[in-house]
Motif scaffolding. Sequence first.
Motif: not given
Length: 166
Positions: A146-152
């Motif tokens: 979820d963080e990867l999707v958000r930060i990228t």
Amino acid sequence: MSRMPSPSHPAVDRVTGALAGHGLTPEIVWFDDAVTTAQLAAEALGVEVGQIANSLVFTIDDEPILVLTSGSHRVDTDWLGEQLGGVIGRASKETVKQATGQVIGGVAPLGHPAPVRTIVDVQLAEFPVVWAAAGHARTVFPTSFDELVRITGGMPSAVEPRSAVV
């Protein structure tokens, strides 16, 4: 491989700054040797190879695209290109460096000179913690799907037909 104290490197500093810009301060793990494959990174961290988020730069219709894929499988570029409506090819090392400001083997999901279209492999969602490169071949940081999707600003997608749950 043993973990080292955190030295400084310009690409890693950019990644750390970009993470901070998203409100994150994960520990950047430095290794004494390069961990240029998912298998090496997984062994060094004592985790499953599927928890490693490989950062692969391709081109789609001559534009760079970053695919963050689980270390447990490969990207089917023909299939993914069809899903994305274009033709995917391997990026040259010059294209990788220009698009990301980082070199092959240490490309992070963020910290690039400009945003890069990003695909995040849905297989990574199987793990509560995934590990991504931090701008240098001897660095990784913990994060989540979820963080990867958000930060990228990335698009969650399968990267091969057998994992297709888009």
